[in-house]
Design a protein around this motif. Sequence first.
Motif, PDB file in Angstrom:
ATOM      1  N   THR A  88      35.657  33.874  31.489  1.00  0.00           N
ATOM      2  CA  THR A  88      34.727  34.457  32.456  1.00  0.00           C
ATOM      3  C   THR A  88      34.755  35.982  32.378  1.00  0.00           C
ATOM      4  N   LEU A  89      33.660  36.575  32.809  1.00  0.00           N
ATOM      5  CA  LEU A  89      33.611  38.039  32.861  1.00  0.00           C
ATOM      6  C   LEU A  89      34.658  38.564  33.839  1.00  0.00           C
ATOM      7  N   GLY A  90      34.923  37.807  34.903  1.00  0.00           N
ATOM      8  CA  GLY A  90      35.949  38.220  35.849  1.00  0.00           C
ATOM      9  C   GLY A  90      37.322  38.284  35.209  1.00  0.00           C
ATOM     10  N   GLU A 132      37.465  41.343  33.106  1.00  0.00           N
ATOM     11  CA  GLU A 132      37.532  42.530  33.957  1.00  0.00           C
ATOM     12  C   GLU A 132      38.942  42.772  34.474  1.00  0.00           C
ATOM     13  N   ILE A 170      31.076  45.212  31.615  1.00  0.00           N
ATOM     14  CA  ILE A 170      31.346  44.080  32.507  1.00  0.00           C
ATOM     15  C   ILE A 170      31.232  44.512  33.960  1.00  0.00           C
ATOM     16  N   ARG A 171      31.797  45.670  34.303  1.00  0.00           N
ATOM     17  CA  ARG A 171      31.732  46.136  35.691  1.00  0.00           C
ATOM     18  C   ARG A 171      30.293  46.348  36.157  1.00  0.00           C
ATOM     19  N   THR A 203      27.797  44.476  35.335  1.00  0.00           N
ATOM     20  CA  THR A 203      27.082  43.201  35.262  1.00  0.00           C
ATOM     21  C   THR A 203      27.236  42.424  36.564  1.00  0.00           C
ATOM     22  N   ARG A 205      30.537  37.248  38.343  1.00  0.00           N
ATOM     23  CA  ARG A 205      31.413  37.487  37.197  1.00  0.00           C
ATOM     24  C   ARG A 205      32.546  36.474  37.120  1.00  0.00           C
ATOM     25  N   ASN A 237      26.675  34.751  28.276  1.00  0.00           N
ATOM     26  CA  ASN A 237      26.002  36.041  28.264  1.00  0.00           C
ATOM     27  C   ASN A 237      25.420  36.338  26.887  1.00  0.00           C
TER      28      ASN A 237
END
Length: 273
Positions: free
Chosen positions: A70-72, A75, A91-92, A94, A100, A108
């Motif tokens: 995941t983007l989280g 991050e 990422i931040r 998005t 995220r 993505n």
Amino acid sequence: MQVLHPASIADALAMLAGGDARLVAGGTALQLEWAKGLPKPRSLVDIGQIGGLKGIVPAGNEFRIGALTTLGALERDATVREELPLLAAAIRATAGPAVRNLATVGGNVAGRTGCLLPALLALDARVESSSVVGRRTLPLSEWLRQEPGGEIIEAITVPVPGAHVRWTHRKIGLRAAFTPSVIGAAGIIEIVDGRVAAARLAVGGGMVTPPRLRRAGPASPCLRRRPAVSRRRLERFAGGDRGRDRRAGRCLPFRPLSPQGCGQRPRARAERR
């Protein structure tokens, strides 16, 4: 609509071949499509439980990022923030934290219009994917030029830039946050012996598949045979507005080459001005 749960990549590919089926992991992109009134498929192939598709693995001078990461998770990864600050900045910028935590890096990229794509293109990322004809690894720029469909992304490999680079990231949306990009741009400039050795710039936004701006590389009139470019000049070249974007967190400072900074105007010249 039925939801299918394959146990392997091979199972998922067979389910896709059955017709009128879509892959799903985080599901955030599909929700946006359905909110626009686009038709729903007969089947969803949920690949969220397939092993080996998650995780951030350092491999030499690069990172292999599983497609279901995941983007989280990216991050929050301190090593990613340190070694891949351009990707961390993208990422931040998005969506929001809740999205995220669901959205995946593979999703993505697979949508071909994701907000991470300009940064990944500037970083020379590669795509590992599988189809019924086998596995392959392609540069992201080449993968995006091919017709979509019939394959599953397994991982994104991102090289770590060298120490002597500068980077920028810019995203413009309809709101300050939690918005798809109207236009997004990312760039990296490599410095060797105080001069520009390579420049990788990419731009995207809306429903347009982002390209690398290959004609805007080292041969560009802005960069050709120049000493290391100043922050102000490069941000102007990339279309940034540093005063506003620093507050919005969209355009971060370049990594310096020395404690004195790079591209500084000579003192005598500054005094004459």
